[in-house]
Design an enzyme around this catalytic site. Structure first.
Site, short mmCIF file in Angstrom:
data_model
loop_
_atom_site.label_atom_id
_atom_site.label_comp_id
_atom_site.label_asym_id
_atom_site.label_seq_id
_atom_site.Cartn_x
_atom_site.Cartn_y
_atom_site.Cartn_z
N TYR A 1 38.19 89.23 21.55
CA TYR A 1 38.63 90.21 22.43
C TYR A 1 37.45 90.85 23.33
O TYR A 1 37.51 90.67 24.62
CB TYR A 1 39.50 91.18 21.77
CG TYR A 1 39.97 92.21 22.82
CD1 TYR A 1 41.07 91.97 23.84
CD2 TYR A 1 39.36 93.56 22.67
CE1 TYR A 1 41.47 93.05 24.75
CE2 TYR A 1 39.90 94.62 23.74
CZ TYR A 1 40.78 94.37 24.58
OH TYR A 1 41.47 95.46 25.42
N1 LIG Z 1 45.50 98.92 23.99
C1 LIG Z 1 44.49 99.69 24.23
O1 LIG Z 1 44.06 100.51 23.41
C2 LIG Z 1 43.53 99.07 24.98
C3 LIG Z 1 42.30 99.96 25.21
C4 LIG Z 1 41.44 99.52 26.30
C5 LIG Z 1 41.49 98.64 26.92
N2 LIG Z 1 42.93 97.83 27.07
C6 LIG Z 1 43.12 96.95 28.07
O2 LIG Z 1 43.52 97.74 29.08
C7 LIG Z 1 44.56 96.86 29.97
C8 LIG Z 1 46.15 97.35 30.01
O3 LIG Z 1 46.58 97.66 28.93
P1 LIG Z 1 47.97 98.00 28.77
O4 LIG Z 1 48.38 98.51 27.64
O5 LIG Z 1 48.79 98.54 29.93
O6 LIG Z 1 48.69 96.59 28.67
P2 LIG Z 1 49.87 95.83 28.56
O7 LIG Z 1 50.95 96.86 28.59
O8 LIG Z 1 50.06 94.90 27.51
O9 LIG Z 1 50.19 95.08 30.09
C9 LIG Z 1 49.50 93.94 30.23
C10 LIG Z 1 50.57 93.38 31.33
O10 LIG Z 1 49.71 91.88 31.78
C11 LIG Z 1 50.74 91.04 31.99
N3 LIG Z 1 50.49 89.57 31.84
C12 LIG Z 1 50.16 89.11 30.61
N4 LIG Z 1 49.99 87.68 30.67
C13 LIG Z 1 50.44 87.51 32.23
C14 LIG Z 1 50.22 86.41 32.93
N5 LIG Z 1 50.09 85.00 32.33
N6 LIG Z 1 50.32 86.46 34.28
C15 LIG Z 1 50.58 87.78 34.89
N7 LIG Z 1 50.82 88.89 34.31
C16 LIG Z 1 50.43 88.74 32.81
C17 LIG Z 1 52.04 91.42 31.06
O11 LIG Z 1 53.10 90.88 31.55
P3 LIG Z 1 54.50 91.22 30.83
O12 LIG Z 1 55.08 92.55 30.99
O13 LIG Z 1 55.40 90.11 31.53
O14 LIG Z 1 54.24 90.83 29.42
C18 LIG Z 1 51.86 92.83 31.20
O15 LIG Z 1 52.65 93.49 32.11
C19 LIG Z 1 44.55 95.44 29.19
O16 LIG Z 1 43.77 94.26 29.81
C20 LIG Z 1 44.03 95.79 27.79
O17 LIG Z 1 43.36 94.87 27.19
C21 LIG Z 1 43.74 98.17 26.27
#
Ligand SMILES: NC(=O)c1ccc[n+]([C@@H]2O[C@H](COP(=O)([O-])OP(=O)(O)OC[C@H]3O[C@@H](n4cnc5c(N)ncnc54)[C@H](OP(=O)(O)O)[C@@H]3O)[C@@H](O)[C@H]2O)c1
Length: 214
Positions: free
Chosen positions: A125
């Protein structure tokens, strides 16, 4: 400004669409399913279909800036991490270059600073995130890379802690709402172009925290 949000149905994405509209921008919410259109509209955005594994570039039409906050999530395998977090980000950057959209903000991850750190299980990741960041950094776009630490769904505070240099120390978890507000602040501050900003929960007003120090 017309701002296209890739990942507009996600945790940060939803917060961002609302906050962009509140700030007087015209958000475009790029989602991969029409059933998500109402969510974007309710938040003041114009919904458009775009799938990072298929066709999505037309959804960026007319945008002045693009924010990439999509992610494959924790419930998929590394194959999806490669396809979304790395290749999807790269295709988004290429689409902006091709269509003359100069401003790009990517939501990366704090841990992308050191891909080989523990826990070992998350290395793929972190590598994906880091390679996407590096590709953006080398692109001709006016880029800002945001690397938040662990995200929460707590209410936004309007305050964060930001670090422009990697010091190896993680910080407090940060609400997704505050990451979204930081994106809005970055779009309003040209000084953040070319910067990689690590984000944690904290008590500095967001507009002050993202001001680069020389
Ligand atoms: N979780 C953590 O603690 C953490 C920490 C640091 C950074 N991050 C990063 O921060 C970012 C945002 O996090 P978040 O929690 O807001 O993410 P999230 O809620 O999982 O949202 C990710 C979005 O990406 C969309 N997506 C996935 N595949 C796709 C595709 N093929 N085409 C178009 N859209 C697509 C999803 O669509 P659907 O709604 O249709 O599924 C979802 O709406 C991510 O890149 C994550 O890796 C996360």
């Amino acid at each position: 400004m017309q701002v296209a949000v890739i990942g507009a149905n996600g945790g940060i994405g939803r917060e961002l669409v609302s906050r962009l509209a509140d700030a007087g921008h015209d958000p475009i919410g790029v989602v991969r399913d029409e059933s998500q259109f109402d969510t974007v509209r309710e938040r003041g955005g114009e919904p458009r279909l775009g799938d990072l594994e298929g066709e999505f570039a037309p959804a960026l039409r007319g945008a002045d800036a693009v924010v990439f906050t999509a992610g494959s999530g924790g419930d998929t395998g590394w194959d999806e991490t490669l396809l979304i977090d790395l290749w999807g980000a790269r295709r988004s950057i290429d689409a902006c270059v091709e269509h003359g959209i100069d401003r790009f903000v990517i939501i990366s991850a704090y841990s992308a600073s050191e891909p080989l750190a523990e826990p070992e299980a998350l290395r793929p990741y972190r590598v994906a995130k880091r390679c996407a960041d590096d590709y953006l950094e080398r692109s001709p776009l006016d880029a800002t890379i945001l690397r938040p630490t662990t995200l929460t769904d707590e209410a936004g505070t309007g305050h964060v802690s930001a670090a422009f240099d990697y010091r190896g120390e993680d910080g407090d978890a940060i609400p997704r709402a505050d990451v979204a507000q930081t994106v809005v602040a970055c779009l309003a501050n040209e000084e953040t172009v070319g910067e990689t900003i690590r984000l944690f929960g904290g008590d500095t007003p967001i507009e002050n925290a993202i001001r680069p120090t020389d």
